[in-house]
Design a protein around this motif. Structure first.
Motif, PDB file in Angstrom:
ATOM      1  N   ARG A 193       0.850  -1.186   0.000  1.00  0.00           N
ATOM      2  CA  ARG A 193       0.000   0.000   0.000  1.00  0.00           C
ATOM      3  C   ARG A 193       0.893   1.246   0.000  1.00  0.00           C
ATOM      4  NH1 ARG A 193      -5.335  -1.259   1.905  1.00  0.00           N
ATOM      5  NH2 ARG A 193      -5.489  -3.395   2.611  1.00  0.00           N
ATOM      6  N   ASP A 194       2.032   1.173  -0.678  1.00  0.00           N
ATOM      7  CA  ASP A 194       3.021   2.259  -0.614  1.00  0.00           C
ATOM      8  C   ASP A 194       2.965   3.175  -1.818  1.00  0.00           C
ATOM      9  OD1 ASP A 194       3.911   0.585  -2.562  1.00  0.00           O
ATOM     10  OD2 ASP A 194       5.872   0.173  -1.666  1.00  0.00           O
ATOM     11  N   GLY A 195       1.865   3.075  -2.578  1.00  0.00           N
ATOM     12  CA  GLY A 195       1.725   3.952  -3.736  1.00  0.00           C
ATOM     13  C   GLY A 195       2.001   3.250  -5.045  1.00  0.00           C
ATOM     14  N   ALA A 196       2.626   2.055  -4.998  1.00  0.00           N
ATOM     15  CA  ALA A 196       2.845   1.311  -6.232  1.00  0.00           C
ATOM     16  C   ALA A 196       1.509   0.857  -6.791  1.00  0.00           C
ATOM     17  CB  ALA A 196       3.739   0.098  -5.951  1.00  0.00           C
ATOM     18  N   ASP A 197       1.437   0.731  -8.112  1.00  0.00           N
ATOM     19  CA  ASP A 197       0.164   0.405  -8.763  1.00  0.00           C
ATOM     20  C   ASP A 197      -0.080  -1.093  -8.693  1.00  0.00           C
ATOM     21  OD1 ASP A 197      -2.169   0.915 -10.081  1.00  0.00           O
ATOM     22  OD2 ASP A 197      -1.266   0.880 -12.074  1.00  0.00           O
ATOM     23  N   VAL A 198      -0.318  -1.589  -7.494  1.00  0.00           N
ATOM     24  CA  VAL A 198      -0.587  -3.001  -7.286  1.00  0.00           C
ATOM     25  C   VAL A 198      -1.795  -3.127  -6.379  1.00  0.00           C
ATOM     26  CG1 VAL A 198       1.809  -3.719  -7.564  1.00  0.00           C
ATOM     27  CG2 VAL A 198       0.975  -3.094  -5.302  1.00  0.00           C
ATOM     28  N   GLY A 199      -2.381  -4.306  -6.353  1.00  0.00           N
ATOM     29  CA  GLY A 199      -3.505  -4.561  -5.471  1.00  0.00           C
ATOM     30  C   GLY A 199      -4.834  -4.360  -6.166  1.00  0.00           C
ATOM     31  N   TRP A 200      -5.837  -5.040  -5.644  1.00  0.00           N
ATOM     32  CA  TRP A 200      -7.186  -4.982  -6.202  1.00  0.00           C
ATOM     33  C   TRP A 200      -7.895  -3.717  -5.751  1.00  0.00           C
ATOM     34  CZ3 TRP A 200      -9.497  -8.528  -9.475  1.00  0.00           C
ATOM     35  CH2 TRP A 200      -8.801  -9.721  -9.690  1.00  0.00           C
ATOM     36  N   SER A 201      -8.665  -3.168  -6.642  1.00  0.00           N
ATOM     37  CA  SER A 201      -9.629  -2.134  -6.287  1.00  0.00           C
ATOM     38  C   SER A 201     -11.003  -2.791  -6.246  1.00  0.00           C
ATOM     39  CB  SER A 201      -9.628  -0.999  -7.308  1.00  0.00           C
ATOM     40  OG  SER A 201      -8.470  -0.214  -7.190  1.00  0.00           O
ATOM     41  N   LEU A 202     -11.688  -2.663  -5.119  1.00  0.00           N
ATOM     42  CA  LEU A 202     -13.015  -3.241  -4.980  1.00  0.00           C
ATOM     43  C   LEU A 202     -14.073  -2.167  -5.179  1.00  0.00           C
ATOM     44  CD1 LEU A 202     -12.664  -5.699  -1.971  1.00  0.00           C
ATOM     45  CD2 LEU A 202     -12.044  -6.012  -4.365  1.00  0.00           C
ATOM     46  N   VAL A 203     -15.140  -2.538  -5.850  1.00  0.00           N
ATOM     47  CA  VAL A 203     -16.273  -1.642  -6.060  1.00  0.00           C
ATOM     48  C   VAL A 203     -17.476  -2.244  -5.342  1.00  0.00           C
ATOM     49  CG1 VAL A 203     -17.769  -0.534  -7.748  1.00  0.00           C
ATOM     50  CG2 VAL A 203     -15.350  -0.925  -8.297  1.00  0.00           C
ATOM     51  N   VAL A 204     -18.007  -1.499  -4.392  1.00  0.00           N
ATOM     52  CA  VAL A 204     -19.109  -1.981  -3.565  1.00  0.00           C
ATOM     53  C   VAL A 204     -20.331  -1.102  -3.808  1.00  0.00           C
ATOM     54  CG1 VAL A 204     -19.892  -2.367  -1.194  1.00  0.00           C
ATOM     55  CG2 VAL A 204     -17.500  -2.823  -1.810  1.00  0.00           C
ATOM     56  N   PRO A 205     -21.431  -1.670  -4.280  1.00  0.00           N
ATOM     57  CA  PRO A 205     -22.631  -0.868  -4.531  1.00  0.00           C
ATOM     58  C   PRO A 205     -23.532  -0.842  -3.299  1.00  0.00           C
ATOM     59  CG  PRO A 205     -22.976  -3.080  -5.371  1.00  0.00           C
ATOM     60  CD  PRO A 205     -21.607  -3.078  -4.705  1.00  0.00           C
ATOM     61  N   LEU A 206     -24.132   0.300  -3.031  1.00  0.00           N
ATOM     62  CA  LEU A 206     -25.037   0.405  -1.890  1.00  0.00           C
ATOM     63  C   LEU A 206     -26.200   1.319  -2.244  1.00  0.00           C
ATOM     64  CD1 LEU A 206     -25.629  -0.295   1.080  1.00  0.00           C
ATOM     65  CD2 LEU A 206     -24.299   1.738   1.719  1.00  0.00           C
ATOM     66  N   LYS A 207     -27.402   0.758  -2.204  1.00  0.00           N
ATOM     67  CA  LYS A 207     -28.600   1.556  -2.444  1.00  0.00           C
ATOM     68  C   LYS A 207     -28.772   2.584  -1.329  1.00  0.00           C
ATOM     69  CE  LYS A 207     -31.478  -2.106  -4.491  1.00  0.00           C
ATOM     70  NZ  LYS A 207     -32.702  -2.920  -4.268  1.00  0.00           N
ATOM     71  N   PRO A 208     -29.552   3.627  -1.566  1.00  0.00           N
ATOM     72  CA  PRO A 208     -29.963   4.475  -0.446  1.00  0.00           C
ATOM     73  C   PRO A 208     -30.564   3.599   0.655  1.00  0.00           C
ATOM     74  CG  PRO A 208     -30.592   5.501  -2.514  1.00  0.00           C
ATOM     75  CD  PRO A 208     -30.076   4.136  -2.860  1.00  0.00           C
ATOM     76  N   LEU A 209     -30.190   3.866   1.896  1.00  0.00           N
ATOM     77  CA  LEU A 209     -30.563   2.977   2.990  1.00  0.00           C
ATOM     78  C   LEU A 209     -32.069   2.803   3.127  1.00  0.00           C
ATOM     79  CD1 LEU A 209     -27.966   4.127   5.659  1.00  0.00           C
ATOM     80  CD2 LEU A 209     -27.879   2.094   4.186  1.00  0.00           C
ATOM     81  N   VAL A 210     -32.826   3.809   2.755  1.00  0.00           N
ATOM     82  CA  VAL A 210     -34.275   3.705   2.876  1.00  0.00           C
ATOM     83  C   VAL A 210     -34.835   2.593   1.980  1.00  0.00           C
ATOM     84  CG1 VAL A 210     -34.830   5.391   1.072  1.00  0.00           C
ATOM     85  CG2 VAL A 210     -36.395   5.070   3.020  1.00  0.00           C
ATOM     86  N   ARG A 211     -34.068   2.228   0.936  1.00  0.00           N
ATOM     87  CA  ARG A 211     -34.525   1.177   0.023  1.00  0.00           C
ATOM     88  C   ARG A 211     -33.720  -0.108   0.117  1.00  0.00           C
ATOM     89  NH1 ARG A 211     -33.592   1.931  -4.935  1.00  0.00           N
ATOM     90  NH2 ARG A 211     -32.465   3.908  -5.060  1.00  0.00           N
TER      91      ARG A 211
END
Length: 255
Positions: free
Chosen positions: A3-21
């Motif tokens: 995590r030192d700035g090198a372009d390595v590692g996965w990027s995760l994308v987490v979707p979240l609806k508005p909490l009311v729904r």
């Protein structure tokens, strides 16, 4: 991974609806008023565990909910507004595009926001397998849906979540990840039975704090703490829990 700035590692994308729904199918088990709080707790435990995984560089949460965004940003997640506003898969594709606008070569994985039992080591196992294929996915515990879809560098995510997405992801050419010992990455929560299963695995601290407020929790706790289910529940009472019942086991940070 570093995590030192090198372009390595996965990027995760987490979707979240508005909490009311969010988590509408939990209304019967959790109650309509309490359901949004439980949905937020799931997301917080999911993102915290993902950020604790050594293979994950960053987490982008696609949401328009200001309360959820504030809490998740405090954990270290990047909040991405749901600009398409056209459903789950459009949100995921948008999130992946935002990630790759900064890191064109990033390996990207979409991850459900309702994995309150998620363990960083199990997520790492899944991501190691995913890295072997251009696109790969992990089926949910019911073997009908999908909890994780990955795309390595140079490959589009092409998400097809929702309903029987396992079959759609297979048909799209994604490889199914067959890791056998990753129950915490498979156990999403849509129903009361799903919540019981997640509690039995051991949930993160946010869900553990909220679970005793679920209607009928005293009965759930009695079942979960029966002989033969050692380790499912913690040893002490939770302050404010109905009837003084014991709290669900809280997995240790990074466990």
């Amino acid at each position: 991974m570093r995590r030192d700035g090198a372009d390595v590692g996965w990027s995760l994308v987490v979707p979240l609806k508005p909490l009311v729904r969010a988590k509408s199918r939990l209304s019967g088990a959790a109650g309509e008023e309490f359901r949004p709080k439980l949905a937020l707790a799931f997301a917080l435990d999911t993102v915290a565990a993902a950020l604790a995984c050594a293979d994950v560089r960053d987490v982008a949460v696609v949401t328009d909910d200001p309360v959820a965004g504030e809490h998740l940003a405090a954990l270290g997640a990047r909040i991405v507004p749901d600009a398409p506003a056209n459903g789950l898969n459009a949100a995921l594709a948008h999130g992946a595009a935002v990630v790759r606008a900064r890191r064109p070569g990033a390996p990207v994985a979409a991850l459900n926001a309702d994995l309150p039992a998620l363990r960083p080591a199990e997520l790492a196992t899944v991501l190691h397998s995913a890295a072997l294929f251009p696109r790969a996915f992990l089926a949910d515990a019911a073997e009908i849906g999908t909890t994780l879809l990955s795309a390595t560098s140079g490959t589009e995510l092409d998400p097809a979540f929702g309903g029987p997405s396992r079959a759609r992801h297979l048909a799209s050419g994604a490889r199914e990840i067959a890791a056998p010992d990753v129950p915490s990455v498979r156990q999403d929560v849509d129903t009361g039975e799903d919540l019981r299963a997640a509690l039995a695995l051991g949930v993160g601290p946010h869900t553990a704090r909220q679970a005793p407020r679920v209607p009928g929790w005293a009965e759930w706790a009695t079942v979960l703490s029966t002989p033969g289910r050692a380790g499912v529940l913690g040893a002490g009472d939770l302050s404010g829990a109905p009837g003084g019942v014991v709290a669900p086991q809280v997995r240790a940070s990074g466990a």
